[in-house]
Motif scaffolding. Structure first.
Motif, mmCIF file in Angstrom:
data_model
loop_
_atom_site.group_PDB
_atom_site.id
_atom_site.type_symbol
_atom_site.label_atom_id
_atom_site.label_comp_id
_atom_site.label_asym_id
_atom_site.label_seq_id
_atom_site.Cartn_x
_atom_site.Cartn_y
_atom_site.Cartn_z
ATOM 1 N N ALA A 174 -23.182 58.564 -95.897
ATOM 2 C CA ALA A 174 -22.360 58.604 -94.686
ATOM 3 C C ALA A 174 -21.406 59.797 -94.667
ATOM 4 O O ALA A 174 -20.809 60.098 -93.634
ATOM 5 N N VAL A 175 -21.243 60.492 -95.810
ATOM 6 C CA VAL A 175 -20.363 61.668 -95.857
ATOM 7 C C VAL A 175 -21.031 62.820 -95.124
ATOM 8 O O VAL A 175 -22.150 63.221 -95.476
ATOM 9 N N PRO A 176 -20.402 63.394 -94.115
ATOM 10 C CA PRO A 176 -21.068 64.418 -93.300
ATOM 11 C C PRO A 176 -21.083 65.804 -93.936
ATOM 12 O O PRO A 176 -21.886 66.652 -93.551
ATOM 13 N N LEU A 177 -20.205 66.071 -94.881
ATOM 14 C CA LEU A 177 -20.067 67.419 -95.435
ATOM 15 C C LEU A 177 -21.146 67.696 -96.475
ATOM 16 O O LEU A 177 -21.648 66.798 -97.147
ATOM 17 N N GLY A 178 -21.488 68.997 -96.616
ATOM 18 C CA GLY A 178 -22.428 69.427 -97.630
ATOM 19 C C GLY A 178 -21.782 70.401 -98.592
ATOM 20 O O GLY A 178 -20.596 70.736 -98.469
ATOM 21 N N GLY A 179 -22.549 70.903 -99.572
ATOM 22 C CA GLY A 179 -22.029 71.877 -100.525
ATOM 23 C C GLY A 179 -20.943 71.298 -101.412
ATOM 24 O O GLY A 179 -20.830 70.094 -101.621
ATOM 25 N N TRP A 180 -20.102 72.216 -101.920
ATOM 26 C CA TRP A 180 -19.030 71.787 -102.820
ATOM 27 C C TRP A 180 -18.019 70.889 -102.106
ATOM 28 O O TRP A 180 -17.455 69.987 -102.724
ATOM 29 N N LEU A 181 -17.798 71.132 -100.799
ATOM 30 C CA LEU A 181 -16.836 70.301 -100.061
ATOM 31 C C LEU A 181 -17.304 68.848 -99.961
ATOM 32 O O LEU A 181 -16.493 67.922 -99.982
ATOM 33 N N GLY A 182 -18.609 68.640 -99.859
ATOM 34 C CA GLY A 182 -19.122 67.289 -99.760
ATOM 35 C C GLY A 182 -19.137 66.542 -101.076
ATOM 36 O O GLY A 182 -19.208 65.304 -101.097
ATOM 37 N N LEU A 183 -19.065 67.282 -102.186
ATOM 38 C CA LEU A 183 -19.106 66.621 -103.497
ATOM 39 C C LEU A 183 -17.834 65.828 -103.783
ATOM 40 O O LEU A 183 -17.888 64.762 -104.406
ATOM 41 N N ALA A 190 -17.802 62.061 -104.950
ATOM 42 C CA ALA A 190 -17.353 61.735 -106.307
ATOM 43 C C ALA A 190 -16.318 60.617 -106.294
ATOM 44 O O ALA A 190 -16.320 59.737 -107.175
ATOM 45 N N VAL A 191 -15.437 60.638 -105.308
ATOM 46 C CA VAL A 191 -14.442 59.562 -105.190
ATOM 47 C C VAL A 191 -15.133 58.220 -104.947
ATOM 48 O O VAL A 191 -14.788 57.201 -105.564
ATOM 49 N N ILE A 192 -16.128 58.222 -104.062
ATOM 50 C CA ILE A 192 -16.871 56.984 -103.783
ATOM 51 C C ILE A 192 -17.561 56.481 -105.046
ATOM 52 O O ILE A 192 -17.522 55.289 -105.364
ATOM 53 N N VAL A 193 -18.192 57.395 -105.786
ATOM 54 C CA VAL A 193 -18.910 57.014 -107.008
ATOM 55 C C VAL A 193 -17.949 56.478 -108.064
ATOM 56 O O VAL A 193 -18.277 55.536 -108.803
ATOM 57 N N CYS A 194 -16.767 57.048 -108.148
ATOM 58 C CA CYS A 194 -15.787 56.570 -109.134
ATOM 59 C C CYS A 194 -15.249 55.182 -108.790
ATOM 60 O O CYS A 194 -14.921 54.399 -109.682
ATOM 61 N N LEU A 195 -15.155 54.883 -107.487
ATOM 62 C CA LEU A 195 -14.524 53.628 -107.073
ATOM 63 C C LEU A 195 -15.521 52.496 -106.830
ATOM 64 O O LEU A 195 -15.388 51.408 -107.395
ATOM 65 N N LEU A 196 -16.521 52.728 -105.990
ATOM 66 C CA LEU A 196 -17.336 51.625 -105.479
ATOM 67 C C LEU A 196 -18.125 50.886 -106.563
ATOM 68 O O LEU A 196 -18.037 49.651 -106.657
ATOM 69 N N PRO A 197 -18.917 51.555 -107.419
ATOM 70 C CA PRO A 197 -19.672 50.785 -108.413
ATOM 71 C C PRO A 197 -18.779 50.059 -109.401
ATOM 72 O O PRO A 197 -19.099 48.941 -109.843
#
Length: 508
Positions: free
Chosen positions: A456-465, A469-476
Motif C-alpha cells: 500500500a506504500v506508494p513511494l518507490g526507491g530509497w524513499l519507499g524503503l 521498514a517501519v511497517i516490517v519492524c512493527l506489524l509482524p
C-alpha cells in the motif's frame, strides 16, 4: 556472569556487524560494477569450492569444543591445555589436507565456470588458497574465547581490521581497479587480526600452556570416534551451504550467478549479524548442559522453551523482512536489471525461516554430541540437495535449486529434533511438533499481512524503503505479541529481560 557476558557479546556483535553490513553493500556494488560479472562469479564460486574443501576439517573444532565446555565447567586447566594443543595440531594437519585438495580441485574450475576466463579463475583461486591456509594456521586461539563467552574480545579486534579491509577495498575499486590487489588486502588484514588475537591470548589465558599430544591422545579421548560420525554432518552442511552457487554457475552462467550473489551478499551480512546474536547464547547453552546432568530438569526445560520461542520470533521477523523488503531494496541498491523473480524470494524466505527457527535447537544439538544418531538424516539431506538441485534447475532456474535446499534443510532439522529430544528434552517431542505447526500458521499470517501493508506504500526507491521498514519492524512483531504474549514461554522471556534490567540498574 553468563547473562552479563551474553549481553556484552550481543552488544559488540550488533554494533560491529551493522557498520560492516553497510560497508559490505558498498564494496559489493563496486565489485560488480567496477570489475564485472566474471570477477564476481569467480569470487563466489571459488569461495564455495573452499567451503567444500573445508570438509577436511572433519568437524574437529566442533568435536573438541563440546568437550572443552565440560572441562571449562570443571575448571580442569590441565585438560583445557591438552584440548587446545590437540586443536592446534589438528588444524595444522587440516591446513595441509586442504592444500592438497586445492591442488586437485583446480582441475574442476573450467567445468564449473565455463564462461569465466581461466586466467581470472585461477588467479582468484590462488588468492583463496593463501587466505584459507592462513586462517587454518592462525585461527585456533579463538576457540577459548568462544567457549568462555568472551567472543566479544575477538569481535573488537575483527571489527577494526574488517573496517580497514572494507575501506581498502573501496579505495582499490575507485582509484586502483586491480582485482588482485582488491582480494589481497583482505588476506593481509585477516592475518594481522589473527596475530593480534594470538598476542592477547597469552595475556587472557596464561594457564593454557603447550601440551605434548600424540595420536594416542586423540584415540584415548574418543576424538576419532566422534570425528568419524561428525564427518557426515560436516559434508552435509557443506553441500547445503555451497551447492546453489556452484549449480547456478555451471547451469545458469555468470550473469545469473552474480544476481544470486547480490542477494546472498545481503543475506550473508544479515546472517552474520544474526549469528553474533545467537552465538551469544550458544556458549551459555553449553555451560547449562554440562553444569547439570544429561537430562533437563524443570528449570532447564523452561530455558529451552523460552529460547525456542525467541528463535521463532527472530525467524519470523527475518523471513517477513526479507519477503517485504528484499526486492525494493535490491532495486534501489543495484537497479531493476539485477532482480531475481519473486518466487525465488519466497523460497529464500522459507529457507531462512527454517534455519533461524531451529537455531537454538541446533545449539543444544551441537553441545550434546552423539553425532551418530542423526548421521543418516545428514546423508539424506546432502543427497536430496544435490539431486533435486540439478533436477529442478532446468525447469525453475535458481528457484528450483533453492527449493531443493529448503527440502534438505528440513531433513537436517528433523535429525536435530531426534537428537535433542532423545538425549535432553525427553518426552517432549510431541509438544515441540505441535508448537512448530502453530508457528507455521502464524508465520503465514505475519508475512501475508505485512506484505499487503507494504504494497500500500506508494513511494518507490530509497524513499519507499523507510515506511516499509517501519511497517516490517512493527506489524509482524505486534502480531506475534498478540499470538504468543500470553504464553508461559513468553513469561520466561519477560522474566529474563527483567533480570537483565535489574542487573544493569544495580551496577549503575
Amino acid at each position: 556472569m553468563r547473562t552479563r557476558r551474553t549481553l556484552i557479546n550481543m552488544a559488540y556483535a550488533l554494533g560491529s556487524s551493522l557498520l560492516l553490513l553497510l560497508l559490505g553493500l558498498v564494496t559489493r556494488r563496486l565489485l560488480v560494477y567496477n570489475f564485472g560479472t566474471q570477477i564476481s562469479t569467480a569470487s563466489q564460486v571459488v569461495s564455495q569450492l573452499f567451503n567444500f574443501f573445508s570438509i577436511a576439517e572433519f568437524g574437529v573444532g566442533s568435536v573438541i569444543s563440546y568437550r572443552l565446555y565440560e572441562q571449562i565447567a570443571a575448571r580442569n586447566e590441565e585438560k583445557i591445555s591438552k584440548y587446545m594443543s590437540m586443536y592446534k595440531w589438528a588444524y595444522r594437519a587440516v591446513g595441509l589436507a586442504i592444500a592438497v585438495l586445492a591442488l586437485l580441485g583446480a582441475a574442476a574450475l573450467p567445468w564449473i565456470m565455463p564462461d569465466v576466463p581461466l586466467s581470472t579463475g585461477y588467479t582468484v583461486y590462488a588468492l583463496n588458497v593463501v587466505s584459507t591456509l592462513c586462517s587454518y594456521f592462525l585461527v585456533t586461539r579463538r576457540l577459548m574465547y568462544t567457549c568462555t563467552q568472551q567472543g566479544y574480545l575477538c569481535t573488537r579486534i575483527d571489527f577494526c581490521f574488517n573496517v580497514l579491509t572494507s575501506l581498502a577495498k573501496i579505495a582499490v575499486s575507485l582509484w586502483f581497479p586491480n582485482y588482485v590487489l582488491y582480494f589481497s588486502v583482505a588476506i593481509v588484514c585477516n592475518v594481522c587480526a589473527n596475530l593480534v588475537i594470538a598476542r592477547r591470548f597469552r595475556k587472557d589465558f596464561p594457564y593454557v600452556r603447550e601440551a605434548k599430544v600424540s595420536l594416542r591422545d586423540f584415540r584415548e579421548l574418543g576424538i576419532f570416534h566422534d570425528l568419524r560420525y561428525y564427518l557426515v554432518h560436516r559434508l552435509s552442511n557443506t553441500i547445503y551451504g555451497s551447492s546453489d552457487t556452484i549449480v547456478t554457475a555451471r547451469m545458469g552462467g555468470s550473469a545469473m550467478t552474480t544476481r544470486l550473489g547480490n542477494y546472498t551478499n545481503i543475506s550473508t551480512s544479515a546472517t552474520d549479524l544474526g549469528n553474533k546474536i545467537m552465538d551469544s547464547f550458544a556458549a551459555a547453552i553449553g555451560n547449562i548442559v554440562y553444569d547439570k546432568s544429561a537430562a533437563a530438569n524443570d528449570h532447564d526445560k523452561r530455558v529451552f522453551w523460552g529460547m525456542d520461542l525467541f528463535s521463532y520470533l527472530f525467524a519470523s521477523f527475518v523471513a517477513t523482512a526479507y519477503f517485504c523488503l528484499f526486492q525494493p531494496f535490491m532495486e534501489a541498491w543495484m537497479g531493476p536489471d539485477w532482480l531475481l523473480p519473486l518466487s525465488f524470494v519466497l523460497v529464500f524466505c522459507l529457507n531462512e525461516y527454517v534455519g533461524w527457527n531451529h537455531r537454538i535447537l541446533g545449539s543444544y544439538r551441537a553441545v550434546l554430541g552423539h553425532f551418530e544418531q542423526d548421521q543418516w538424516f545428514m546423508v539424506a539431506s546432502a543427497a536430496v540437495n544435490l539431486i533435486l538441485s540439478f533436477a529442478l534447475f532446468p525447469a525453475f532456474d535458481i528457484t528450483g535449486a533453492l527449493a531443493a535446499t529448503v527440502a534438505a534443510h528440513c531433513i537436517m532439522w528433523a535429525g536435530r529434533i531426534r537428537v535433542v529430544f532423545r538425549q535432553y528434552m525427553r518426552g517432549s517431542m510431541g509438544h515441540y511438533l505441535r508448537i512448530q505447526a502453530l508457528h507455521a500458521v502464524t508465520l503465514a499470517a505475519c508475512m501475508g499481512l505485512t506484505w499487503a501493508a507494504c504494497r500500500a506504500v506508494p513511494l518507490g526507491g530509497w524513499l519507499g524503503l523507510a515506511p516499509r521498514a517501519v511497517i516490517v519492524c512493527l506489524l509482524p512483531n505486534l502480531l506475534n505479541l498478540a499470538f504468543y504474549g500470553w504464553s508461559s514461554d513468553a513469561a520466561y522471556l519477560r522474566e529474563y529481560a527483567a533480570r537483565i534490567v535489574r542487573k544493569r540498574r544495580d551496577r549503575t
